[in-house]
Design a protein around this motif. Structure first.
Motif, mmCIF file in Angstrom:
data_model
loop_
_atom_site.group_PDB
_atom_site.id
_atom_site.type_symbol
_atom_site.label_atom_id
_atom_site.label_comp_id
_atom_site.label_asym_id
_atom_site.label_seq_id
_atom_site.Cartn_x
_atom_site.Cartn_y
_atom_site.Cartn_z
ATOM 1 N N HIS A 55 0.734 -0.857 0.484
ATOM 2 C CA HIS A 55 0.101 0.060 -0.221
ATOM 3 C C HIS A 55 0.656 1.305 0.396
ATOM 4 C CE1 HIS A 55 -3.119 -2.807 1.492
ATOM 5 N NE2 HIS A 55 -3.964 -2.267 0.248
ATOM 6 N N ARG A 56 0.430 2.564 -0.714
ATOM 7 C CA ARG A 56 1.486 3.297 -0.850
ATOM 8 C C ARG A 56 1.414 3.628 1.002
ATOM 9 N NH1 ARG A 56 0.531 8.184 -4.451
ATOM 10 N NH2 ARG A 56 1.269 10.330 -3.324
ATOM 11 N N ASP A 57 1.060 4.118 1.726
ATOM 12 C CA ASP A 57 1.345 4.495 2.631
ATOM 13 C C ASP A 57 2.249 4.404 3.448
ATOM 14 O OD1 ASP A 57 -0.713 6.838 2.868
ATOM 15 O OD2 ASP A 57 -2.235 6.019 4.209
ATOM 16 N N ALA A 58 2.414 2.882 3.883
ATOM 17 C CA ALA A 58 3.759 1.944 3.993
ATOM 18 C C ALA A 58 4.953 2.395 3.292
ATOM 19 C CB ALA A 58 3.351 -0.001 3.757
ATOM 20 N N PHE A 59 4.823 2.369 1.474
ATOM 21 C CA PHE A 59 5.801 1.849 1.078
ATOM 22 C C PHE A 59 6.879 3.608 1.225
ATOM 23 C CE2 PHE A 59 7.057 3.280 -3.495
ATOM 24 C CZ PHE A 59 8.109 2.918 -3.438
ATOM 25 N N LEU A 60 5.455 5.167 1.335
ATOM 26 C CA LEU A 60 5.835 5.882 2.102
ATOM 27 C C LEU A 60 6.682 5.669 2.587
ATOM 28 C CD1 LEU A 60 3.250 8.404 0.367
ATOM 29 C CD2 LEU A 60 5.417 7.508 -0.998
ATOM 30 N N ALA A 61 6.515 4.955 4.269
ATOM 31 C CA ALA A 61 7.129 4.697 4.995
ATOM 32 C C ALA A 61 8.665 4.343 4.753
ATOM 33 C CB ALA A 61 6.672 4.858 6.359
ATOM 34 N N GLN A 62 8.638 3.272 4.252
ATOM 35 C CA GLN A 62 9.894 2.471 4.258
ATOM 36 C C GLN A 62 10.640 2.817 2.926
ATOM 37 O OE1 GLN A 62 9.270 -0.730 1.235
ATOM 38 N NE2 GLN A 62 10.545 -2.149 2.008
ATOM 39 N N LEU A 63 10.207 3.985 2.772
ATOM 40 C CA LEU A 63 11.163 5.057 1.183
ATOM 41 C C LEU A 63 11.614 6.023 2.677
ATOM 42 C CD1 LEU A 63 9.409 6.309 -1.938
ATOM 43 C CD2 LEU A 63 11.258 4.010 -1.653
ATOM 44 N N SER A 64 10.837 6.427 3.241
ATOM 45 C CA SER A 64 11.830 7.585 4.416
ATOM 46 C C SER A 64 13.038 7.055 5.292
ATOM 47 C CB SER A 64 10.263 8.424 4.558
ATOM 48 O OG SER A 64 10.871 9.204 5.993
ATOM 49 N N ALA A 65 12.346 5.761 5.785
ATOM 50 C CA ALA A 65 13.240 4.934 6.431
ATOM 51 C C ALA A 65 14.567 4.620 6.072
ATOM 52 C CB ALA A 65 12.138 3.330 6.968
ATOM 53 N N GLU A 66 14.432 4.356 5.002
ATOM 54 C CA GLU A 66 15.554 3.963 4.032
ATOM 55 C C GLU A 66 16.486 5.343 2.793
ATOM 56 O OE1 GLU A 66 14.436 0.652 1.050
ATOM 57 O OE2 GLU A 66 13.648 -0.472 2.813
ATOM 58 N N GLY A 67 16.293 6.152 3.900
ATOM 59 C CA GLY A 67 16.813 7.382 3.213
ATOM 60 C C GLY A 67 16.271 7.751 1.639
ATOM 61 N N PHE A 68 15.325 7.436 1.241
ATOM 62 C CA PHE A 68 14.767 8.179 0.055
ATOM 63 C C PHE A 68 14.133 9.239 0.563
ATOM 64 C CE2 PHE A 68 15.543 3.696 -1.256
ATOM 65 C CZ PHE A 68 15.700 3.718 -2.469
ATOM 66 N N PHE B 33 21.463 7.437 -10.050
ATOM 67 C CA PHE B 33 20.746 7.716 -9.290
ATOM 68 C C PHE B 33 20.103 6.527 -8.331
ATOM 69 C CE2 PHE B 33 17.801 8.787 -11.757
ATOM 70 C CZ PHE B 33 16.662 8.615 -11.448
ATOM 71 N N GLU B 34 19.851 5.640 -7.350
ATOM 72 C CA GLU B 34 19.322 4.505 -6.458
ATOM 73 C C GLU B 34 17.747 4.595 -6.568
ATOM 74 O OE1 GLU B 34 18.871 1.391 -3.071
ATOM 75 O OE2 GLU B 34 20.433 2.858 -3.091
ATOM 76 N N ALA B 35 16.775 3.817 -7.174
ATOM 77 C CA ALA B 35 15.393 4.444 -7.474
ATOM 78 C C ALA B 35 14.510 2.622 -6.973
ATOM 79 C CB ALA B 35 15.275 4.268 -8.922
ATOM 80 N N LYS B 36 13.760 3.088 -6.260
ATOM 81 C CA LYS B 36 12.859 2.383 -5.913
ATOM 82 C C LYS B 36 11.244 2.240 -6.054
ATOM 83 C CE LYS B 36 12.588 -1.057 -1.119
ATOM 84 N NZ LYS B 36 13.130 -0.664 -0.031
ATOM 85 N N ALA B 37 10.315 2.341 -6.493
ATOM 86 C CA ALA B 37 9.435 1.789 -6.830
ATOM 87 C C ALA B 37 8.003 1.091 -6.980
ATOM 88 C CB ALA B 37 9.517 2.505 -8.636
ATOM 89 N N LEU B 38 6.678 1.862 -6.651
ATOM 90 C CA LEU B 38 5.521 1.437 -6.172
ATOM 91 C C LEU B 38 4.858 1.764 -7.655
ATOM 92 C CD1 LEU B 38 2.970 -0.606 -4.285
ATOM 93 C CD2 LEU B 38 2.749 1.754 -3.622
ATOM 94 N N ILE B 39 4.700 0.333 -8.190
ATOM 95 C CA ILE B 39 3.855 0.615 -9.280
ATOM 96 C C ILE B 39 1.718 1.282 -9.571
ATOM 97 C CG2 ILE B 39 2.416 -0.648 -11.737
ATOM 98 C CD1 ILE B 39 5.611 -0.698 -11.074
ATOM 99 N N VAL B 40 1.656 1.658 -8.933
ATOM 100 C CA VAL B 40 0.296 2.432 -9.071
ATOM 101 C C VAL B 40 -0.611 1.825 -10.086
ATOM 102 C CG1 VAL B 40 -1.101 4.504 -8.378
ATOM 103 C CG2 VAL B 40 1.183 4.357 -7.667
#
Length: 88
Positions: free
Chosen positions: A2-15, A36-43
């Motif tokens: 889910h979007r909110d969990a993904f955004l929290a994960q990005l923040s925790a990993e320094g994205f 750059f390093e990229a981590k993405a959630l398909i919407v």
């Protein structure tokens, strides 16, 4: 994922740079790399990423990760693709 969990994960990993990318249907992008390093959630839609000889299809809810400077190609699905991506 889910979007909110993904955004929290990005923040925790320094994205800290997060953008939404939308690509047109049935388009491909040849071999390239990003500085750059990229981590993405398909919407929405789907994307096939090819790294070397390995291709993988990602659909809504899937997450992909590409380290910086990794050569890859992209193929967007029949409905295109939209993804939320963190970069660092």
């Amino acid at each position: 994922m889910h979007r909110d969990a993904f955004l929290a994960q990005l923040s925790a990993e320094g994205f800290h740079e997060v953008v939404t990318v939308t690509r047109e249907p049935d388009v491909s992008l040849g071999v390239h790399a990003h500085p750059f390093e990229a981590k993405a959630l398909i919407v929405d839609g789907e994307i096939t990423l090819r790294v070397g000889d390995e291709a993988r299809l990602y659909r809504a809810g899937d997450v992909f990760h590409l380290p910086a400077n990794v050569e890859h190609s992209e193929q967007y699905g029949p409905r295109g693709v939209s993804y939320l991506v963190g970069r660092k």
